[in-house]
Scaffold this motif. Structure first.
Motif, mmCIF file in Angstrom:
data_model
loop_
_atom_site.group_PDB
_atom_site.id
_atom_site.type_symbol
_atom_site.label_atom_id
_atom_site.label_comp_id
_atom_site.label_asym_id
_atom_site.label_seq_id
_atom_site.Cartn_x
_atom_site.Cartn_y
_atom_site.Cartn_z
ATOM 1 N N VAL A 278 -12.804 127.671 -54.531
ATOM 2 C CA VAL A 278 -13.644 126.523 -54.191
ATOM 3 C C VAL A 278 -15.087 126.835 -54.562
ATOM 4 O O VAL A 278 -15.640 127.852 -54.135
ATOM 5 N N CYS A 279 -15.698 125.961 -55.354
ATOM 6 C CA CYS A 279 -17.074 126.164 -55.809
ATOM 7 C C CYS A 279 -17.937 124.954 -55.467
ATOM 8 O O CYS A 279 -17.434 123.819 -55.368
ATOM 9 N N SER A 280 -19.203 125.195 -55.287
ATOM 10 C CA SER A 280 -20.162 124.103 -55.095
ATOM 11 C C SER A 280 -21.311 124.285 -56.068
ATOM 12 O O SER A 280 -21.701 125.414 -56.382
ATOM 13 N N ILE A 281 -21.852 123.188 -56.563
ATOM 14 C CA ILE A 281 -22.960 123.203 -57.507
ATOM 15 C C ILE A 281 -24.246 122.908 -56.747
ATOM 16 O O ILE A 281 -24.339 121.923 -56.017
ATOM 17 N N HIS A 282 -25.244 123.767 -56.946
ATOM 18 C CA HIS A 282 -26.525 123.607 -56.274
ATOM 19 C C HIS A 282 -27.521 122.904 -57.189
ATOM 20 O O HIS A 282 -27.436 122.987 -58.414
ATOM 21 N N GLN A 283 -28.456 122.230 -56.569
ATOM 22 C CA GLN A 283 -29.491 121.500 -57.307
ATOM 23 C C GLN A 283 -30.303 122.439 -58.193
ATOM 24 O O GLN A 283 -30.764 123.489 -57.746
ATOM 25 N N ILE A 284 -30.459 122.075 -59.450
ATOM 26 C CA ILE A 284 -31.335 122.827 -60.348
ATOM 27 C C ILE A 284 -32.760 122.784 -59.808
ATOM 28 O O ILE A 284 -33.191 121.784 -59.212
ATOM 29 N N ASN A 285 -33.484 123.879 -59.962
ATOM 30 C CA ASN A 285 -34.881 123.924 -59.548
ATOM 31 C C ASN A 285 -35.710 123.179 -60.591
ATOM 32 O O ASN A 285 -35.933 123.673 -61.700
ATOM 33 N N VAL A 286 -36.158 121.992 -60.247
ATOM 34 C CA VAL A 286 -36.802 121.108 -61.227
ATOM 35 C C VAL A 286 -38.155 121.653 -61.668
ATOM 36 O O VAL A 286 -38.480 121.656 -62.859
ATOM 37 N N THR A 287 -38.948 122.147 -60.713
ATOM 38 C CA THR A 287 -40.266 122.664 -61.090
ATOM 39 C C THR A 287 -40.139 123.914 -61.957
ATOM 40 O O THR A 287 -40.927 124.113 -62.888
ATOM 41 N N ALA A 288 -39.156 124.760 -61.665
ATOM 42 C CA ALA A 288 -38.946 125.945 -62.508
ATOM 43 C C ALA A 288 -38.513 125.535 -63.906
ATOM 44 O O ALA A 288 -38.914 126.142 -64.900
ATOM 45 N N ALA A 289 -37.679 124.490 -64.008
ATOM 46 C CA ALA A 289 -37.242 124.004 -65.319
ATOM 47 C C ALA A 289 -38.422 123.464 -66.115
ATOM 48 O O ALA A 289 -38.551 123.720 -67.318
ATOM 49 N N ILE A 290 -39.304 122.709 -65.454
ATOM 50 C CA ILE A 290 -40.486 122.175 -66.135
ATOM 51 C C ILE A 290 -41.374 123.316 -66.620
ATOM 52 O O ILE A 290 -41.857 123.321 -67.765
ATOM 53 N N THR A 291 -41.585 124.313 -65.762
ATOM 54 C CA THR A 291 -42.385 125.474 -66.143
ATOM 55 C C THR A 291 -41.777 126.193 -67.333
ATOM 56 O O THR A 291 -42.477 126.589 -68.275
ATOM 57 N N ARG A 292 -40.458 126.355 -67.297
ATOM 58 C CA ARG A 292 -39.762 127.050 -68.375
ATOM 59 C C ARG A 292 -39.938 126.313 -69.702
ATOM 60 O O ARG A 292 -40.214 126.917 -70.742
ATOM 61 N N MET A 293 -39.781 124.998 -69.674
ATOM 62 C CA MET A 293 -39.891 124.228 -70.915
ATOM 63 C C MET A 293 -41.311 124.239 -71.470
ATOM 64 O O MET A 293 -41.522 124.426 -72.671
ATOM 65 N N ASN A 294 -42.295 124.034 -70.593
ATOM 66 C CA ASN A 294 -43.677 124.074 -71.066
ATOM 67 C C ASN A 294 -44.054 125.460 -71.555
ATOM 68 O O ASN A 294 -44.777 125.610 -72.549
ATOM 69 N N ASN A 295 -43.558 126.494 -70.884
ATOM 70 C CA ASN A 295 -43.837 127.863 -71.310
ATOM 71 C C ASN A 295 -43.257 128.129 -72.695
ATOM 72 O O ASN A 295 -43.879 128.772 -73.543
ATOM 73 N N GLN A 296 -42.039 127.637 -72.933
ATOM 74 C CA GLN A 296 -41.405 127.810 -74.242
ATOM 75 C C GLN A 296 -42.234 127.142 -75.341
ATOM 76 O O GLN A 296 -42.437 127.704 -76.417
ATOM 77 N N MET A 297 -42.710 125.951 -75.070
ATOM 78 C CA MET A 297 -43.467 125.226 -76.083
ATOM 79 C C MET A 297 -44.768 125.931 -76.441
ATOM 80 O O MET A 297 -45.217 125.890 -77.581
ATOM 81 N N LEU A 298 -45.363 126.570 -75.449
ATOM 82 C CA LEU A 298 -46.673 127.159 -75.675
ATOM 83 C C LEU A 298 -46.627 128.613 -76.101
ATOM 84 O O LEU A 298 -47.472 129.053 -76.882
ATOM 85 N N TYR A 299 -45.652 129.377 -75.622
ATOM 86 C CA TYR A 299 -45.697 130.821 -75.816
ATOM 87 C C TYR A 299 -44.477 131.414 -76.513
ATOM 88 O O TYR A 299 -44.437 132.616 -76.726
ATOM 89 N N ASN A 300 -43.524 130.596 -76.853
ATOM 90 C CA ASN A 300 -42.360 131.109 -77.577
ATOM 91 C C ASN A 300 -41.982 130.135 -78.684
ATOM 92 O O ASN A 300 -40.811 129.909 -78.961
ATOM 93 N N ASP A 301 -43.003 129.568 -79.310
ATOM 94 C CA ASP A 301 -42.801 128.482 -80.263
ATOM 95 C C ASP A 301 -42.843 128.945 -81.713
ATOM 96 O O ASP A 301 -42.311 128.288 -82.585
ATOM 97 N N SER A 302 -43.480 130.088 -81.965
ATOM 98 C CA SER A 302 -43.658 130.523 -83.346
ATOM 99 C C SER A 302 -42.342 130.943 -83.982
ATOM 100 O O SER A 302 -42.180 130.839 -85.199
ATOM 101 N N LEU A 303 -41.383 131.434 -83.176
ATOM 102 C CA LEU A 303 -40.108 131.891 -83.722
ATOM 103 C C LEU A 303 -39.376 130.775 -84.451
ATOM 104 O O LEU A 303 -38.739 130.982 -85.471
ATOM 105 N N CYS A 304 -39.449 129.590 -83.895
ATOM 106 C CA CYS A 304 -38.706 128.476 -84.491
ATOM 107 C C CYS A 304 -39.586 127.473 -85.204
ATOM 108 O O CYS A 304 -39.190 126.875 -86.182
#
Length: 362
Positions: free
Chosen positions: A157-183
């Protein structure tokens, strides 16, 4: 095509339409940013690189937590603070929130209809939606998507927990700004740090496992007068009357063309991650001036003095040549350093009878 992989469950891709050309990039967290059009580039090139963002350590930058789910307005303010914090590091002015709801409209549409693209299910591009939602400025769109499944299992039996929305937003903005040159040759970063942007329409929509983020960056440098820009009802006559501000000055007008939007199937929509600004087909001029490589429309009124402009022109010959479709007015300005940039991306919809109409499906 080579990518980066690890053993975690999070998969993500960034997609970009980059500056100075219409370029599609893809990397972590399914992020797309829009083109910065210039006057000499109209071709499109595309590249796709899978990337997994879990290799990056993301700092926590907020007191908002999912134990007390933040409101949508709090999430938007949180995103705005992240954008402006980065701009401040490079000596750039803050962007403020736009009163056009294009960001939220598109984020909600993608979540509800289960797709991810700059386009929507009606075949509308960002600048078309922006016009239909009341926007009269130039818009560049960033779109991000983050999927993460957090499960707790007790035996079978498994349950799915709510994704951390603020952490996801931080992760995406961080990728765009600081891990963008690779791609992406720092295309996302350059878009976020564009000095000509002064507003942004932010949209956030999510469920337990998915977060959609839209950042519609806006160049707002015109106070429009007399209910312009617009087209006279029942005619092909265009009116533009306004005052430039913040040190910007009127430069020139280019007209781009798109075929009439058509509903897109799920399969077709999944193949339309990128968009361009349409086909350049004409420019508006006066006196002895003319445009190379595109049709020249001579204005019936062309009054530009100081920060005031009042321009009127007839698109009848253009409509005869191209018929039904979307005619987008790109009004270019010159900033205080002499650099040209987009001040308006305003779309006019023409039906098969050559008459203007307003779609109602946005």
């Amino acid at each position: 095509m080579k990518g980066f992989m690890n053993a975690t469950a999070l998969a993500a891709v960034i997609t970009l339409l980059g500056a100075l050309g219409i370029i599609l990039y893809m990397a972590s967290n399914l992020v797309i940013s829009a083109p910065h059009l210039n006057t000499t580039t109209s071709t499109a090139s595309y590249s796709t690189i899978p990337f997994n963002s879990t290799t990056t350590t993301v700092p926590e930058t907020t007191n908002l937590t999912n134990s007390t789910m933040p409101s949508n307005s709090q999430l938007i303010q949180f995103t705005l603070n992240q954008i402006n914090s980065e701009r401040l590091k490079f000596g750039l002015a803050n962007v403020t929130l736009s009163n056009v709801i294009s960001g939220q409209q598109h984020a909600t549409s993608m979540l509800v209809n289960n797709y991810f693209s700059h386009w929507d299910q009606y075949g509308m591009k960002p600048y078309m939606r922006y016009t239909l939602l009341g926007g009269k400025q130039a818009v560049d769109e960033n779109v991000a998507y983050n999927e993460q499944v957090n499960e707790t299992c007790l035996g079978p039996v498994c349950s799915i927990h709510q994704i951390n929305v603020t952490a996801a937003i931080t992760r995406m903005n961080n990728q765009m700004l600081y891990n963008d040159s690779l791609c992406c040759n720092n295309g996302h970063r350059n878009n976020t740090l564009d000095p000509n942007h002064n507003r942004v329409s932010i949209g956030i929509a999510y469920n337990k496992t998915n977060v959609y983020l839209v950042e519609d960056f806006v160049n707002s440098y015109i106070t429009w007068l007399n209910n312009t820009p617009g087209i006279q009802a029942g005619t092909p006559i265009i009116y533009l009357n306004g005052l430039t501000k913040n040190g910007a000055n009127f430069s020139f007008i280019q007209i781009n063309y798109d075929p009439s939007p058509q509903n897109l199937s799920d399969g077709a929509l999944s193949d339309t991650k990128s968009y361009d600004q349409g086909q350049p087909i004409a420019g508006v001029a006066y006196g002895p001036y003319y445009y190379q490589n595109v049709q020249t429309i001579y204005a019936t009124k062309y009054n530009v003095r100081g920060n005031y402009f009042n321009v009127e022109f007839n698109m009848s010959n253009l409509i005869k040549n191209y018929s039904a479709g979307v005619y987008t007015l790109d009004l270019f300005l010159t900033n205080s350093t002499g650099v040209k940039f987009l001040g308006t991306t305003y779309s006019i919809f023409i039906n098969s009878n050559g008459q203007p109409y307003m779609p109602n499906n946005v």
